[in-house]
Design a protein around this motif. Sequence first.
Motif, PDB file in Angstrom:
ATOM      1  N   TYR A 145       9.207   5.376   4.165  1.00  0.00           N
ATOM      2  CA  TYR A 145       8.583   6.699   4.231  1.00  0.00           C
ATOM      3  C   TYR A 145       9.227   7.555   3.150  1.00  0.00           C
ATOM      4  O   TYR A 145      10.441   7.720   3.126  1.00  0.00           O
ATOM      5  N   VAL A 146       8.401   8.063   2.241  1.00  0.00           N
ATOM      6  CA  VAL A 146       8.887   8.884   1.135  1.00  0.00           C
ATOM      7  C   VAL A 146       8.162  10.219   1.197  1.00  0.00           C
ATOM      8  O   VAL A 146       6.920  10.255   1.216  1.00  0.00           O
TER       9      VAL A 146
ATOM     10  N   GLU B 147      10.737  11.240  -6.069  1.00  0.00           N
ATOM     11  CA  GLU B 147      11.581  11.093  -7.260  1.00  0.00           C
ATOM     12  C   GLU B 147      11.198   9.744  -7.851  1.00  0.00           C
ATOM     13  O   GLU B 147      11.256   8.722  -7.161  1.00  0.00           O
ATOM     14  N   PRO B 148      10.742   9.720  -9.112  1.00  0.00           N
ATOM     15  CA  PRO B 148      10.181   8.483  -9.680  1.00  0.00           C
ATOM     16  C   PRO B 148      11.065   7.246  -9.533  1.00  0.00           C
ATOM     17  O   PRO B 148      10.590   6.207  -9.058  1.00  0.00           O
ATOM     18  N   GLN B 149      12.325   7.316  -9.927  1.00  0.00           N
ATOM     19  CA  GLN B 149      13.182   6.124  -9.863  1.00  0.00           C
ATOM     20  C   GLN B 149      13.447   5.706  -8.425  1.00  0.00           C
ATOM     21  O   GLN B 149      13.548   4.515  -8.124  1.00  0.00           O
ATOM     22  N   SER B 150      13.531   6.666  -7.536  1.00  0.00           N
ATOM     23  CA  SER B 150      13.745   6.359  -6.123  1.00  0.00           C
ATOM     24  C   SER B 150      12.542   5.607  -5.546  1.00  0.00           C
ATOM     25  O   SER B 150      12.695   4.627  -4.812  1.00  0.00           O
ATOM     26  N   LEU B 151      11.342   6.047  -5.892  1.00  0.00           N
ATOM     27  CA  LEU B 151      10.138   5.384  -5.409  1.00  0.00           C
ATOM     28  C   LEU B 151      10.053   3.955  -5.954  1.00  0.00           C
ATOM     29  O   LEU B 151       9.726   3.025  -5.220  1.00  0.00           O
TER      30      LEU B 151
ATOM     31  N   ILE C 266       4.059   1.815   2.403  1.00  0.00           N
ATOM     32  CA  ILE C 266       4.984   2.914   2.140  1.00  0.00           C
ATOM     33  C   ILE C 266       4.177   4.186   2.297  1.00  0.00           C
ATOM     34  O   ILE C 266       3.181   4.388   1.592  1.00  0.00           O
ATOM     35  N   VAL C 267       4.562   5.001   3.245  1.00  0.00           N
ATOM     36  CA  VAL C 267       3.885   6.282   3.425  1.00  0.00           C
ATOM     37  C   VAL C 267       4.514   7.267   2.453  1.00  0.00           C
ATOM     38  O   VAL C 267       5.736   7.385   2.365  1.00  0.00           O
ATOM     39  N   LEU C 268       3.667   7.964   1.716  1.00  0.00           N
ATOM     40  CA  LEU C 268       4.088   8.980   0.760  1.00  0.00           C
ATOM     41  C   LEU C 268       3.348  10.248   1.149  1.00  0.00           C
ATOM     42  O   LEU C 268       2.132  10.328   1.004  1.00  0.00           O
ATOM     43  N   SER C 269       4.093  11.230   1.674  1.00  0.00           N
ATOM     44  CA  SER C 269       3.399  12.376   2.237  1.00  0.00           C
ATOM     45  C   SER C 269       4.232  13.641   2.223  1.00  0.00           C
ATOM     46  O   SER C 269       5.456  13.587   2.206  1.00  0.00           O
TER      47      SER C 269
ATOM     48  N   ILE D  38       0.856  -1.188   0.000  1.00  0.00           N
ATOM     49  CA  ILE D  38       0.000   0.000   0.000  1.00  0.00           C
ATOM     50  C   ILE D  38       0.890   1.235   0.000  1.00  0.00           C
ATOM     51  O   ILE D  38       1.813   1.349   0.809  1.00  0.00           O
ATOM     52  N   LEU D  39       0.607   2.140  -0.913  1.00  0.00           N
ATOM     53  CA  LEU D  39       1.269   3.433  -1.004  1.00  0.00           C
ATOM     54  C   LEU D  39       0.272   4.438  -0.447  1.00  0.00           C
ATOM     55  O   LEU D  39      -0.783   4.667  -1.042  1.00  0.00           O
ATOM     56  N   LEU D  40       0.570   5.019   0.712  1.00  0.00           N
ATOM     57  CA  LEU D  40      -0.429   5.742   1.501  1.00  0.00           C
ATOM     58  C   LEU D  40      -0.042   7.186   1.779  1.00  0.00           C
ATOM     59  O   LEU D  40       1.003   7.458   2.377  1.00  0.00           O
ATOM     60  N   ASP D  41      -0.909   8.105   1.355  1.00  0.00           N
ATOM     61  CA  ASP D  41      -0.770   9.514   1.724  1.00  0.00           C
ATOM     62  C   ASP D  41      -1.278   9.663   3.158  1.00  0.00           C
ATOM     63  O   ASP D  41      -2.147   8.909   3.598  1.00  0.00           O
TER      64      ASP D  41
END
Length: 137
Positions: free
Chosen positions: A116-117, A122-126, A85-88, A55-58
């Motif tokens: 945590y991102v 950054e697309p390649q990093s994610l 993966i928290v994306l916030s 799950i990629l979660l805001d």
Amino acid sequence: MTAASQTKTVLIVEDEMDMRFFLTTLLQTGGFKSIAARNGKEGLQKAKTRQPDVILLDVMMPEEGGALMYQQLKSDPLLARIPVIVLSGVSKRSFYHYLNMLGTQTAVTIPLPNAYVEKPPEPQSLLRVLNGLFESE
């Protein structure tokens, strides 16, 4: 694209339409299958019915936000195993402090997310973070 990514499904929980579109496109070009949800309530429902691989979660969303969804995920025995993966735009330190405070109120330790991102990603990093979750498989 890795062999693992070709069979993995990612649930994207993000309220901003542009970011959902960006993430969906990025994941599909990276070889992942994606499912999208607009808030924590919809995300939790899709997590239960679709059982995604990650799950990629805001965190900050209207209605039921990502922090509440994260707590509910990690409290549900059937969903707790799903990596998150928290994306916030909220700093990692602030989110971790929130989890710590929540744990003191509930007397239940809430585990930290798998990654945590901070936004904007950054697309390649994610993609590296996502693929890293499945390297040992």
